[in-house]
Design a protein around this motif. Structure first.
Motif, PDB file in Angstrom:
ATOM      1  N   ILE A  63      -3.074  -1.791 -11.971  1.00  0.00           N
ATOM      2  CA  ILE A  63      -4.897  -2.497 -11.327  1.00  0.00           C
ATOM      3  C   ILE A  63      -3.902  -4.174 -10.570  1.00  0.00           C
ATOM      4  O   ILE A  63      -4.799  -4.800  -9.962  1.00  0.00           O
ATOM      5  CB  ILE A  63      -6.081  -3.002 -12.643  1.00  0.00           C
ATOM      6  N   ALA A  64      -2.792  -4.584 -11.576  1.00  0.00           N
ATOM      7  CA  ALA A  64      -2.173  -6.067 -10.837  1.00  0.00           C
ATOM      8  C   ALA A  64      -1.751  -5.280  -9.724  1.00  0.00           C
ATOM      9  O   ALA A  64      -1.760  -6.388  -8.638  1.00  0.00           O
ATOM     10  CB  ALA A  64      -1.215  -6.315 -11.982  1.00  0.00           C
ATOM     11  N   TRP A  65      -1.317  -4.527  -9.583  1.00  0.00           N
ATOM     12  CA  TRP A  65      -0.620  -3.848  -8.255  1.00  0.00           C
ATOM     13  C   TRP A  65      -1.938  -4.182  -6.923  1.00  0.00           C
ATOM     14  O   TRP A  65      -1.659  -4.674  -5.688  1.00  0.00           O
ATOM     15  CB  TRP A  65      -0.166  -2.977  -8.176  1.00  0.00           C
ATOM     16  N   ALA A  66      -2.719  -2.912  -7.813  1.00  0.00           N
ATOM     17  CA  ALA A  66      -3.817  -3.065  -6.061  1.00  0.00           C
ATOM     18  C   ALA A  66      -4.551  -4.521  -6.137  1.00  0.00           C
ATOM     19  O   ALA A  66      -5.262  -5.285  -5.012  1.00  0.00           O
ATOM     20  CB  ALA A  66      -5.184  -2.357  -7.176  1.00  0.00           C
ATOM     21  N   TYR A  67      -4.463  -5.857  -7.343  1.00  0.00           N
ATOM     22  CA  TYR A  67      -5.283  -6.700  -7.060  1.00  0.00           C
ATOM     23  C   TYR A  67      -4.556  -8.208  -5.861  1.00  0.00           C
ATOM     24  O   TYR A  67      -4.320  -8.367  -5.100  1.00  0.00           O
ATOM     25  CB  TYR A  67      -4.977  -7.886  -8.332  1.00  0.00           C
ATOM     26  N   LEU A  68      -2.868  -7.978  -6.804  1.00  0.00           N
ATOM     27  CA  LEU A  68      -1.864  -7.858  -4.765  1.00  0.00           C
ATOM     28  C   LEU A  68      -1.863  -7.998  -3.327  1.00  0.00           C
ATOM     29  O   LEU A  68      -2.319  -8.386  -2.463  1.00  0.00           O
ATOM     30  CB  LEU A  68      -0.726  -7.780  -5.553  1.00  0.00           C
ATOM     31  N   LEU A  69      -2.357  -5.752  -3.998  1.00  0.00           N
ATOM     32  CA  LEU A  69      -2.189  -5.184  -2.423  1.00  0.00           C
ATOM     33  C   LEU A  69      -3.944  -5.916  -1.974  1.00  0.00           C
ATOM     34  O   LEU A  69      -3.103  -6.307  -0.490  1.00  0.00           O
ATOM     35  CB  LEU A  69      -2.303  -4.103  -2.937  1.00  0.00           C
TER      36      LEU A  69
ATOM     37  N   LEU B  14       0.782  -0.963  -0.157  1.00  0.00           N
ATOM     38  CA  LEU B  14       0.172   0.056   0.099  1.00  0.00           C
ATOM     39  C   LEU B  14       1.098   1.213  -0.083  1.00  0.00           C
ATOM     40  O   LEU B  14       0.882   1.855  -1.020  1.00  0.00           O
ATOM     41  CB  LEU B  14      -0.735   0.136   1.374  1.00  0.00           C
ATOM     42  N   VAL B  15       1.791   1.371   0.727  1.00  0.00           N
ATOM     43  CA  VAL B  15       3.145   2.215   0.693  1.00  0.00           C
ATOM     44  C   VAL B  15       3.725   2.878  -0.445  1.00  0.00           C
ATOM     45  O   VAL B  15       3.120   3.441  -0.887  1.00  0.00           O
ATOM     46  CB  VAL B  15       4.114   2.397   1.842  1.00  0.00           C
ATOM     47  N   ALA B  16       3.865   1.441  -0.688  1.00  0.00           N
ATOM     48  CA  ALA B  16       4.383   1.745  -2.439  1.00  0.00           C
ATOM     49  C   ALA B  16       3.889   1.576  -3.348  1.00  0.00           C
ATOM     50  O   ALA B  16       3.993   3.363  -3.985  1.00  0.00           O
ATOM     51  CB  ALA B  16       5.772   0.417  -2.482  1.00  0.00           C
ATOM     52  N   LEU B  17       2.857   2.106  -3.301  1.00  0.00           N
ATOM     53  CA  LEU B  17       1.266   2.348  -4.424  1.00  0.00           C
ATOM     54  C   LEU B  17       1.272   3.705  -4.158  1.00  0.00           C
ATOM     55  O   LEU B  17       1.321   4.298  -5.392  1.00  0.00           O
ATOM     56  CB  LEU B  17       0.433   1.385  -4.332  1.00  0.00           C
ATOM     57  N   CYS B  18       1.121   4.090  -3.678  1.00  0.00           N
ATOM     58  CA  CYS B  18       0.784   5.328  -3.287  1.00  0.00           C
ATOM     59  C   CYS B  18       2.208   6.209  -3.033  1.00  0.00           C
ATOM     60  O   CYS B  18       1.989   6.998  -3.897  1.00  0.00           O
ATOM     61  CB  CYS B  18       0.146   5.643  -1.359  1.00  0.00           C
ATOM     62  N   ALA B  19       3.012   5.767  -3.148  1.00  0.00           N
ATOM     63  CA  ALA B  19       4.202   6.671  -3.990  1.00  0.00           C
ATOM     64  C   ALA B  19       5.464   6.444  -4.705  1.00  0.00           C
ATOM     65  O   ALA B  19       5.085   7.480  -5.779  1.00  0.00           O
ATOM     66  CB  ALA B  19       5.571   6.011  -2.670  1.00  0.00           C
ATOM     67  N   PHE B  20       4.112   5.675  -5.601  1.00  0.00           N
ATOM     68  CA  PHE B  20       4.353   5.337  -6.594  1.00  0.00           C
ATOM     69  C   PHE B  20       3.853   6.524  -7.736  1.00  0.00           C
ATOM     70  O   PHE B  20       3.739   6.756  -8.598  1.00  0.00           O
ATOM     71  CB  PHE B  20       4.321   4.334  -7.773  1.00  0.00           C
ATOM     72  N   LEU B  21       2.290   5.527  -7.426  1.00  0.00           N
ATOM     73  CA  LEU B  21       1.201   6.369  -8.147  1.00  0.00           C
ATOM     74  C   LEU B  21       1.570   8.374  -7.421  1.00  0.00           C
ATOM     75  O   LEU B  21       1.395   8.883  -8.450  1.00  0.00           O
ATOM     76  CB  LEU B  21      -0.035   7.191  -7.295  1.00  0.00           C
ATOM     77  N   LEU B  22       1.999   9.161  -6.599  1.00  0.00           N
ATOM     78  CA  LEU B  22       2.252  10.242  -6.718  1.00  0.00           C
ATOM     79  C   LEU B  22       3.405  11.160  -7.406  1.00  0.00           C
ATOM     80  O   LEU B  22       3.214  11.849  -8.274  1.00  0.00           O
ATOM     81  CB  LEU B  22       2.697  10.720  -4.762  1.00  0.00           C
ATOM     82  N   VAL B  23       4.840   9.584  -7.378  1.00  0.00           N
ATOM     83  CA  VAL B  23       5.935  10.484  -7.929  1.00  0.00           C
ATOM     84  C   VAL B  23       5.505  10.165  -9.879  1.00  0.00           C
ATOM     85  O   VAL B  23       5.916  11.554 -10.448  1.00  0.00           O
ATOM     86  CB  VAL B  23       7.195   8.748  -8.045  1.00  0.00           C
ATOM     87  N   LEU B  24       4.227   9.052 -10.069  1.00  0.00           N
ATOM     88  CA  LEU B  24       4.078   9.766 -11.293  1.00  0.00           C
ATOM     89  C   LEU B  24       3.322  10.878 -11.921  1.00  0.00           C
ATOM     90  O   LEU B  24       3.574  10.791 -13.027  1.00  0.00           O
ATOM     91  CB  LEU B  24       3.374   8.038 -11.371  1.00  0.00           C
ATOM     92  N   TYR B  25       2.734  10.993 -10.983  1.00  0.00           N
ATOM     93  CA  TYR B  25       2.174  12.237 -11.146  1.00  0.00           C
ATOM     94  C   TYR B  25       3.180  13.447 -11.512  1.00  0.00           C
ATOM     95  O   TYR B  25       2.283  13.663 -12.176  1.00  0.00           O
ATOM     96  CB  TYR B  25       0.817  12.309  -9.387  1.00  0.00           C
TER      97      TYR B  25
END
Ligand SMILES: [Zn+2]
Length: 218
Positions: A201-207, A164-175
């Motif tokens: 989407i794949a990441w969200a599935y794993l999370l 979850l932390v990595a997904l949020c960080a990744f989305l913010l950096v991408l943004y």
């Protein structure tokens, strides 16, 4: 709009806990998961026009199949119907999320959002003309969505926290890269980058598999 859509996907977990975050992301971003394929196939058109809006150089010349109100209503009903059995609110939440993409894009895009496939009416309130306004609205939506997701679920192991932390960080950096990076070299490059949504989407599935619904407070 970019991370605002993901914010809404996160938030929807509270409304339909039985639906995987992956499906909620797919629904909120359905228009943008379809769009790269349609651009690559030449069915929909985008043009790079530096300075088109303060936020993006993309001029969405035509995208009725992925981004019209009519088609998003159709896609919403279809996607909701496909997953209708996973939660008692799945159909309504998924259909509403697909449609929410149109509403949020009307707020942010220049007047280019179609109502139907053939019509000439195009809407857009142009939040994208303000970089600060766009960032403020989207980051606030994203933060609220993540907060709702993490407060209505709990991690069953370390992975449930880290992913979850990595997904949020990744989305913010991408943004931030989107907001402040150089304009993309070509429309095809934009379409290829759009495929990253599938990775998310794949990441969200794993999370989501490493988190569970929080029981209601006793
Ligand atoms: Zn979009």
């Amino acid at each position: 709009m970019f991370i605002g859509h993901f914010g809404l996907g996160f938030a929807a977990k509270r409304a339909a806990p039985g639906v995987s975050l992956a499906i909620l992301f797919l629904a909120a971003q359905f228009a943008d998961t379809l769009w790269p394929f349609l651009v690559a196939a030449g069915v929909e058109q985008v043009r790079i026009d530096p300075g088109h809006t303060a936020v993006t150089p993309l001029d969405f010349v035509s995208y009725p199949w992925s981004h019209s109100l009519l088609m998003l209503a159709v896609w919403g009903v279809l996607l909701g119907w496909m997953f209708r059995t996973v939660d008692r609110r799945a159909f309504a939440v998924i259909a509403a999320l697909v449609l929410s993409h149109w509403v949020l894009d009307v707020v942010s895009h220049a007047p280019a959002m179609p109502l139907t496939i053939t019509g000439s009416t195009h809407l857009g309130l142009g939040l994208w003309n303000s970089l600060a306004g766009t960032a403020a609205v989207e980051v606030a939506m994203f933060a609220a969505g993540v907060w709702l997701y993490q407060s209505s679920t709990y991690a069953v192991n370390r992975k449930g926290e880290l992913l979850l932390v990595a997904l949020c960080a990744f989305l913010l950096v991408l943004y931030l890269g989107n907001l402040f990076g150089p304009p993309p070299p070509s429309a095809q490059a934009v379409a290829s980058a759009g495929l990253a949504t599938w990775l998310l989407i794949a990441w969200a599935y794993l999370l989501d598999r490493h988190r569970q619904q929080r029981p209601p407070p006793a």
